[in-house]
Write a protein that holds these residues in place. Structure first.
Motif, short mmCIF file in Angstrom:
data_model
loop_
_atom_site.label_atom_id
_atom_site.label_comp_id
_atom_site.label_asym_id
_atom_site.label_seq_id
_atom_site.Cartn_x
_atom_site.Cartn_y
_atom_site.Cartn_z
N THR A 573 43.77 25.20 9.58
CA THR A 573 44.26 25.71 10.86
C THR A 573 45.00 27.03 10.71
OG1 THR A 573 44.47 23.43 11.62
CG2 THR A 573 45.58 25.12 12.91
N VAL A 574 45.87 27.14 9.72
CA VAL A 574 46.68 28.36 9.57
C VAL A 574 45.78 29.57 9.33
CG1 VAL A 574 48.43 29.51 8.17
CG2 VAL A 574 48.68 27.08 8.73
N TRP A 575 44.87 29.45 8.38
CA TRP A 575 43.94 30.54 8.12
C TRP A 575 43.08 30.83 9.35
CZ3 TRP A 575 44.06 33.95 4.36
CH2 TRP A 575 44.71 33.64 3.17
N GLY A 576 42.65 29.77 10.04
CA GLY A 576 41.84 29.96 11.23
C GLY A 576 42.56 30.71 12.32
N LEU A 577 43.81 30.34 12.59
CA LEU A 577 44.59 31.02 13.63
C LEU A 577 44.87 32.47 13.25
CD1 LEU A 577 47.11 28.21 14.66
CD2 LEU A 577 45.12 29.03 15.94
N ALA A 578 45.10 32.72 11.96
CA ALA A 578 45.33 34.10 11.51
C ALA A 578 44.09 34.96 11.77
CB ALA A 578 45.69 34.11 10.02
N CYS A 579 42.93 34.43 11.44
CA CYS A 579 41.69 35.18 11.67
C CYS A 579 41.41 35.37 13.15
CB CYS A 579 40.51 34.46 11.00
SG CYS A 579 40.51 34.54 9.21
#
Length: 612
Positions: A573-579
């Motif tokens: 989720t964290v990487w996804g939201l950053a992207c």
């Protein structure tokens, strides 16, 4: 397949033919309506049609095979084309629409002059409109045979599971595919591009809806256990979104590339090689859609929507199913068949019919576009140009319909004799390496002439064929006989030297032709300075540096959206939201830039069209 399944399939076919009949009268008005929908297509329809066309029946199967062999990162074999597609959005979409030509092959004599330009136009019309076209239809037909053969392993027709046709033993599944091709040719010749594109949108909704539903159903299986179950049962490296660069990969399911191979994919292939649907500078049926748009902004936004949907959104349901197939069928000899087996074993009654209709949609969308696009070359750039130049529009529409059916029949014959297209992808990219630079520069450098494109078209084919012949005799030429993609360096280098030599050793394009092109298209940049001096009243495009910045931001938008969707789906989720945050910022920048600089980006469209 239950009765409910077959009702879905029949309903889809009836609706598709209903669309074709609805547009029959309109398509018969003239060739502009038949091949370019009267140049009145809105961006969302043209862009969605591009996505639907490139959603061929073989693409989910190919993605399944890539994931089985190299994990998710294996998709970089085609994800790298996003660089070139975004270049088309900002540098070429508006120019294609502005040119006013009917096909990208007609562009040859619009841009160049002399007998060699006429020869080049005629040769490209036959090569792409006929030879390449029937091979592509044969390619997707073999994939459709795999789908039908796996779904209906006991299929018989008239009590037989195979037939002898033209001295070849043909499966019943391939006979069914042949019937589908004839069916597609019927509605393509009835409806022209309007019917093809409207049907494309319907087919895209069916195909995407079906594959998304399949992903949800397979994740819900106890044997899978959702996304977390995939993580638990597959090696971690299977989920890597980037290939391993240099050195050995960590596991068998990781895509590992040498630094030179990665540079070839990411830095050479996307601009140097021609490939259907991914032509440098736009071309083929992508150019056909851009030229059918109702104005330049619609052409640009159609290509932008296509690029985002094609690379970022469409593959993820396929990838999820491919990962599940690795768990369900770990020892499958034919990895690409895993997608079809998931369909057969997972879907309940009704849903199987819906997804089979989705595969029919993918197949019919691709074949109908190939037929309409290929016949546009044969009619506009061969028949009208060299055979019957003075006939009326009704004559050309009739010829278009006859040739649509004729090309379909010829593609059936070719399909019967195709056993495999192994390595065809790499061979095709190798045999066009170096041509892409000419296709790009012809818009922005006046000195490119017909000989430049002729040599750039023929040279890589001869180099690739020579490498194959030398290999057969055990003769080694360093670089030239390297495996794809490393051979791109030598083929692109040799081809570039040859076409540059041809450019400077032959006469430039006739000044009158250059002047007409410049006044109609008014391309910007220093490459047109000598011509621009003759036409101080023409306002050329400005802001090429700003377009380059938009291209870079567009590339960030595509790959941050691609990664963001993937990370969120896979549970990071964290990487996804950053992207996703980066993607939103990139989209906001592009929107603001396009709105603020509308005049310099698109030109005063109405005023310039009146002047032209």
């Amino acid at each position: 397949m239950t009765l409910l399944d077959w009702l879905f399939v029949v309903g889809y076919l009836v609706f598709s033919f209903g669309i074709a009949l609805y547009f029959y009268q309109r398509a018969g008005e003239d060739t502009s309506e038949f091949f370019l929908s009267g140049r009145a297509m809105p961006w969302w329809l043209a862009g969605t049609s591009m996505v639907a066309t490139t959603f061929a029946v073989d693409t989910p199967l190919l993605v399944t095979e890539m994931v089985a062999q190299n994990g998710i990162a294996g998709n970089w074999l085609w994800w790298n084309a996003g660089f070139g597609s975004m270049l088309t959005v900002f540098f070429f979409a508006r120019l294609w629409r502005r040119s006013g030509v009917m096909t990208d092959v007609e562009f040859v004599e619009f841009r160049y002059s002399g007998e060699v330009a006429a020869w080049l136009r005629g040769l490209k019309a036959i090569f792409f409109g006929l030879l390449m076209n029937i091979l592509i239809i044969g390619w997707v037909s073999l994939a459709m045979e795999t789908v039908i053969g796996r779904l209906f392993p006991d299929l018989t027709l008239f009590g037989q599971s195979a037939f002898m046709i033209l001295g070849r033993e043909i499966s019943a599944a391939l006979v069914v595919v042949a019937g589908l091709i004839l069916m597609v040719s019927a509605y393509a010749l009835l409806s022209g591009l309007w019917g093809v594109m409207v049907t494309d949108v319907f087919q895209f909704v069916v195909a995407m809806g079906g594959t998304i539903a399949l992903a949800f159903f397979v994740l819900d299986m106890p044997e899978i256990g959702g996304i977390q179950g995939l993580h638990d049962q597959l090696p971690d490296e299977t989920f890597h979104l980037l290939p391993t660069i240099g050195g050995a990969a960590e596991g068998a399911a990781t895509f590992s590339l040498s630094a030179l191979a990665f540079a070839a994919y990411a830095g050479v292939q996307w601009w140097s090689s021609w490939y259907p649907g991914a032509e440098p500078g736009g071309g083929g049926y992508i150019a056909q859609r851009m030229m059918s748009a109702k104005d330049e902004p619609n052409a640009l936004f159609a290509t932008l929507w296509y690029t985002i949907a094609h690379f970022c959104l469409r593959p993820w349901p396929w990838i999820i199913v491919a990962l599940a197939a690795l768990v369900l069928y770990p020892d499958l000899n034919e990895p690409r068949a895993g997608f079809v087996l998931v369909m057969k074993d997972v879907l309940p009654a009704g849903m199987l019919g819906l997804l089979f209709a989705a595969f029919l949609a993918a197949f019919m969308s691709t074949v109908s576009t190939q037929l309409n696009w290929g016949v546009s070359y044969l009619v506009n750039d061969f028949w009208r140009r060299f055979v019957q130049p003075d006939a009326d529009e009704k004559h050309y529409v009739l010829v278009s319909r006859v040739l649509t059916f004729g090309v379909a029949l010829l593609s059936l014959v070719v399909t019967l004799f195709l056993d495999t297209i192994a390595e065809a992808w790499g061979l095709l990219l190798s045999s066009s390496a170096g041509l892409g630079l000419v296709l790009i520069l012809r818009w922005y450098w006046w000195r490119i002439n017909a000989w430049s494109e002729m040599v750039a078209t023929i040279a890589p084919i001869l180099l690739t064929v020579s490498a194959l012949i030398l290999n057969a005799f055990g003769i080694q030429v360093p670089g030239l006989q390297a495996e794809f993609p490393l051979n791109l360096y030598s083929v692109v280098g040799f081809t570039t030297v040859l076409w540059l030599a041809a450019t400077y050793l032959t006469r430039p394009t006739d000044p009158d032709t250059l002047d007409a092109f410049y006044r109609k298209v008014h391309p910007g940049g220093p490459g047109w300075t000598p011509v621009a001096k003759r036409h101080p009243d023409v306002e050329a495009d400005r802001g090429l540096g700003r377009l380059a910045l938009d291209w870079l931001v567009g590339v960030v938008l595509v790959y941050s959206t691609l990664f963001g969707a993937g990370y969120l789906i896979l549970g990071w989720t964290v990487w996804g939201l950053a992207c996703v945050t980066v993607a939103v910022l990139a989209a906001a920048f592009l929107w603001r830039d396009l709105q603020r600089d509308e005049i310099s980006l698109f030109g005063a469209v109405e005023e310039r069209e009146e002047t032209a």
